[in-house]
Enzyme design. Structure first.
Site, PDB file in Angstrom:
ATOM      1  N   THR A  61      11.003  -0.988   2.995  1.00  0.00           N
ATOM      2  CA  THR A  61      10.040  -0.393   3.536  1.00  0.00           C
ATOM      3  C   THR A  61      10.209  -1.102   5.114  1.00  0.00           C
ATOM      4  O   THR A  61      11.125  -1.148   5.539  1.00  0.00           O
ATOM      5  CB  THR A  61       9.493  -1.208   2.589  1.00  0.00           C
ATOM      6  OG1 THR A  61       7.873  -1.316   2.682  1.00  0.00           O
ATOM      7  CG2 THR A  61       9.733  -2.939   2.382  1.00  0.00           C
ATOM      8  N   LYS A  65      13.098   1.882   7.473  1.00  0.00           N
ATOM      9  CA  LYS A  65      13.415   3.030   6.516  1.00  0.00           C
ATOM     10  C   LYS A  65      14.288   4.296   6.965  1.00  0.00           C
ATOM     11  O   LYS A  65      14.795   5.312   6.832  1.00  0.00           O
ATOM     12  CB  LYS A  65      11.550   3.460   6.011  1.00  0.00           C
ATOM     13  CG  LYS A  65      11.172   2.889   4.721  1.00  0.00           C
ATOM     14  CD  LYS A  65      10.091   3.618   5.188  1.00  0.00           C
ATOM     15  CE  LYS A  65       9.096   3.415   3.627  1.00  0.00           C
ATOM     16  NZ  LYS A  65       8.259   4.231   4.072  1.00  0.00           N
ATOM     17  N   ASN A  86      13.150   5.084   1.284  1.00  0.00           N
ATOM     18  CA  ASN A  86      12.847   4.500   0.949  1.00  0.00           C
ATOM     19  C   ASN A  86      13.575   3.852  -0.089  1.00  0.00           C
ATOM     20  O   ASN A  86      12.709   3.429  -0.927  1.00  0.00           O
ATOM     21  CB  ASN A  86      11.221   4.793   0.159  1.00  0.00           C
ATOM     22  CG  ASN A  86      10.978   5.709  -0.813  1.00  0.00           C
ATOM     23  OD1 ASN A  86      12.201   6.098  -1.166  1.00  0.00           O
ATOM     24  ND2 ASN A  86      10.351   5.272  -1.534  1.00  0.00           N
ATOM     25  N   ASP A 101       8.718   9.217  -1.193  1.00  0.00           N
ATOM     26  CA  ASP A 101       7.435   8.717  -1.600  1.00  0.00           C
ATOM     27  C   ASP A 101       6.636  10.215  -0.697  1.00  0.00           C
ATOM     28  O   ASP A 101       5.450  10.339  -1.813  1.00  0.00           O
ATOM     29  CB  ASP A 101       7.705   8.694   0.463  1.00  0.00           C
ATOM     30  CG  ASP A 101       7.598   6.737   0.533  1.00  0.00           C
ATOM     31  OD1 ASP A 101       6.838   6.107  -0.271  1.00  0.00           O
ATOM     32  OD2 ASP A 101       7.543   6.317   1.493  1.00  0.00           O
ATOM     33  N   TYR A 218      -3.989   1.849  -0.679  1.00  0.00           N
ATOM     34  CA  TYR A 218      -4.013   1.114  -2.237  1.00  0.00           C
ATOM     35  C   TYR A 218      -5.179  -0.072  -1.993  1.00  0.00           C
ATOM     36  O   TYR A 218      -5.509  -0.757  -3.559  1.00  0.00           O
ATOM     37  CB  TYR A 218      -2.842   1.536  -2.669  1.00  0.00           C
ATOM     38  CG  TYR A 218      -2.467   0.235  -2.579  1.00  0.00           C
ATOM     39  CD1 TYR A 218      -1.706  -1.643  -2.858  1.00  0.00           C
ATOM     40  CD2 TYR A 218      -1.291   0.919  -1.541  1.00  0.00           C
ATOM     41  CE1 TYR A 218      -0.554  -2.030  -2.910  1.00  0.00           C
ATOM     42  CE2 TYR A 218      -0.084  -0.102  -0.661  1.00  0.00           C
ATOM     43  CZ  TYR A 218       0.307  -1.676  -2.085  1.00  0.00           C
ATOM     44  OH  TYR A 218       1.217  -2.219  -0.948  1.00  0.00           O
ATOM     45  N   GLY A 239      -4.495   4.997  -2.930  1.00  0.00           N
ATOM     46  CA  GLY A 239      -3.156   4.997  -2.513  1.00  0.00           C
ATOM     47  C   GLY A 239      -2.317   4.486  -3.391  1.00  0.00           C
ATOM     48  O   GLY A 239      -1.298   4.570  -3.786  1.00  0.00           O
TER      49      GLY A 239
END
Ligand code: NAP
Length: 279
Positions: A61, A65, A86, A101, A218, A239
């Site tokens: 992360t 990345k 990722n 992703d 999220y 999300g």
């Protein structure tokens, strides 16, 4: 031998991935461990030498990345397309980079929409997540990219046009989004979370003619944008499903086998409860 997985980044304390994977491994009856590891930018090369020996795979992360790419032995087509990694799988000491992703975003979207009905999209943001969204949607939909930095929006639009010649992509400033009929609006900025929890990325007026609003945030599960969108009759999606689907895709890559739909749903339910409990 017990397989050990990790997520590496900086900061890493607030990552939800350890919780997601521990729930998933438990549901699958797997004796695997998943740990968060803080890796500073200048430590990346040295850290990877150790991970090559110790980890079966790991997630990557912010801020690694892209910077991890030169250290890897190979990239699959998804990582090449996004220019970002990722997920890394350790194949007998060979580190192979993937990007899950895109699949996470699309599987989330398919929960609420038939992709063939998404013809016109407003994408808010032009960073890493927005790039994933733009490249996944370009085969289906015209895309208007609204971003604070017009230059960044323009760079993303050019990349989409190069990879998908014939696609329709335009850019606008965040304050200049017009009230048009959109099938989909995607928020790919952090507006709506943390200190920007009470903010929305664009005027609520533009939601009036929108069918679906997908906020990649999220936590909280209902951002102000999603609350406003619901109140004017839009279908909404946060999300969380993207987060879960991209994580489970990483596991499928590491373990070399698919996770069934029923199992995914069980994991999703437990993760949702966990997130609601801890905020
Ligand atoms: P990023 O590469 O840093 O890009 C951030 C984007 O947000 C840029 O377009 C930036 O605009 C914009 N932005 C940031 N702060 C802003 C502000 N105050 N006002 C207006 N625009 C602002 O980050 P990312 O990796 O794309 O992630 C973006 C968000 O997507 C994250 O915060 C996260 O919530 C979400 N995300 C969710 C998932 C998931 O699985 N659900 C996965 C990835 C990301 P400028 O270009 O002008 O700086």
């Amino acid at each position: 031998m017990k397989m050990v997985f990790a997520v590496i980044g900086d900061p890493i304390d607030h990552s939800f991935s350890p919780k997601l994977h521990s729930i998933s491994f438990q549901e699958q009856g797997l004796d695997c461990t998943y740990v968060p590891i803080r890796v500073l930018q200048h430590e990346l090369g040295q850290a990877l030498k150790e991970f090559r020996k110790d980890l079966a795979g790991f997630n990557v992360t912010i801020p690694h990345k892209q910077s991890i790419i030169p250290y890897l032995d190979a990239l699959d087509s998804t990582a090449q397309r996004f220019g970002a990694v990722n997920t890394v799988k350790n194949e007998g000491g060979k580190l192979v980079g993937y990007n899950t992703d895109g699949i996470g975003f699309m599987q989330g979207l398919q929960e609420v929409a038939d992709l063939n009905t998404i013809r016109k999209t407003l994408l808010i943001g032009a960073g890493g997540a927005a790039q994933v969204v733009a490249l996944e949607l370009a085969p289906y939909s015209s895309i208007t990219i609204a971003n604070r930095s017009r230059l960044r929006a323009h760079v993303l639009a050019e990349k989409v046009k190069v990879l998908y010649p014939g696609s329709t992509v335009r850019t606008v400033g965040l304050g200049s989004v017009l009230q048009e009929k959109y099938d989909l609006v995607v928020n790919a900025t952090p507006i709506g979370m943390g200190e920007q929890k009470d903010q929305i990325p664009v005027s609520s007026l533009i939601l009036r003619n929108v069918r679906i609003v997908y906020d990649l945030v999220y936590n909280p599960q209902e951002t102000r944008l999603l609350a406003l969108a619901s109140s004017v009759g839009c279908k909404t999606l946060n999300g969380l499903s993207m987060l879960i689907y991209q994580g489970l895709k990483s596991e499928e890559i590491w373990l070399g086998r698919p996770i069934s739909k029923a199992l995914k749903e069980r994991i999703m339910e437990r993760v949702r409860k966990e997130l609601t409990k801890h905020g």
